[in-house]
Design an enzyme around this catalytic site. Sequence first.
Site, PDB file in Angstrom:
ATOM      1  N   SER A   1      25.793  -9.306  14.710  1.00 20.43           N
ATOM      2  CA  SER A   1      25.252  -8.756  13.465  1.00 20.43           C
ATOM      3  C   SER A   1      26.180  -9.025  12.292  1.00 20.43           C
ATOM      4  O   SER A   1      25.782  -8.913  11.137  1.00 20.43           O
ATOM      5  CB  SER A   1      25.070  -7.247  13.581  1.00 20.43           C
ATOM      6  OG  SER A   1      24.322  -6.942  14.715  1.00 20.43           O
ATOM      7  N   CYS A   2      27.427  -9.346  12.605  1.00 19.01           N
ATOM      8  CA  CYS A   2      28.378  -9.691  11.553  1.00 19.01           C
ATOM      9  C   CYS A   2      27.903 -10.945  10.838  1.00 19.01           C
ATOM     10  O   CYS A   2      27.094 -11.700  11.358  1.00 19.01           O
ATOM     11  CB  CYS A   2      29.754  -9.978  12.136  1.00 19.01           C
ATOM     12  SG  CYS A   2      30.636  -8.518  12.662  1.00 19.01           S
TER      13      CYS A   2
END
Lengths: 207, 160
Positions: free
Chosen positions: B26-27
Amino acid sequence: MPFRELSHIQLDALKEISNIGMGHAATALSQMIGQTVRLRVPQVTVTEISQVPEHLGGAEQLMVGITMQVLGDARGSIMLLFPQESAHRLLCSLLGHQDRGHTLSEVDISALKEVGNILASAYLNALGNLLKKVLIPSVPLLANDMAGAVVDNVLIELSRSGDLAMMVETDFSGGQNREKTIRGHFFLLPDPATLDIFVNLVGGLHG
Amino acid sequence: MDNRVSIAQTRIGRGPEVLRACGLGSCIAVGLFDPRNRIGGLGHMLLPSHPEDSPFGKAGKYVDIGISGMVEELVQAGASRTGLVAKIAGGANMFETTYQTLINSIGARNAKSARETLAKLAIPLAGEEVGGNRGRTVEFDLATGKMLVYCARDEDPILI
């Protein structure tokens, strides 16, 4: 309570409650796969969030990760990580099928999530009984990918309240012969805001 | 040679250096590049925007102030403020669930924040490889501004 301020006694106490929780989880796993499950002594690590993937063997290592949130009186996350080969060996034991390489079917995913659910429930139940608190795992989520990608959701949650992560880790392994050993890593990552709950209660137990 | 940009870090450099951000879920990785001066930077951010009330922690954690901080650093190091272009990768949703929660939409919010921050700073977005449900490793070439995106199950990287 900031992670860095924990004393040796508090760290030992966290290890001990984790050991008890993991003992229950290991018994559950052992019954599921019909094999002895061995536990390593738990480790408590306080580290920069950015270093967590390195602790897991490198951000690009392929892993099957099952994550659950801890809900109830204390908050945190539980991560259960299996190196890919171990996940497939575990599935062979559980479902009795042949190793089919690196993809996971719907049934495989469902079975692994269930393993996560059973281990986390056993672990949290034992902890909850000990601490006289209600601790329940959320619905498990599974990802089969690079370790960094699998765990960054958990790190994002932690990073909201600081730059450090505390991990209570227990490694376990099952299976008789060396080529077929199933290895897994079980992590509890308490939220800094509710760490006090664990520590205060544990402190109470010790005196 | 350590060219790694770890979580919550932003880093700048010059060609022929290649910066690398590993295992993004998700980074999001944001690369900025000034083609004329062959200078650029890469950030590996976790959260869309910094909270107004609570203490900062590392600025590199947040997409919004991470990008603006990197721009300032680049300009100080000799980059042209108006010559910068950007590329972004990551922002996946690693977990397929039937219910949408704040946690599993964080990737999309990181990507949205990156686009908005870049638009606000008038930095053109030259390429992106975001979303989906796969992990990514990014290599950003500071000589050419090319970004290579590697996924776990694909043999060949994607060039953006």
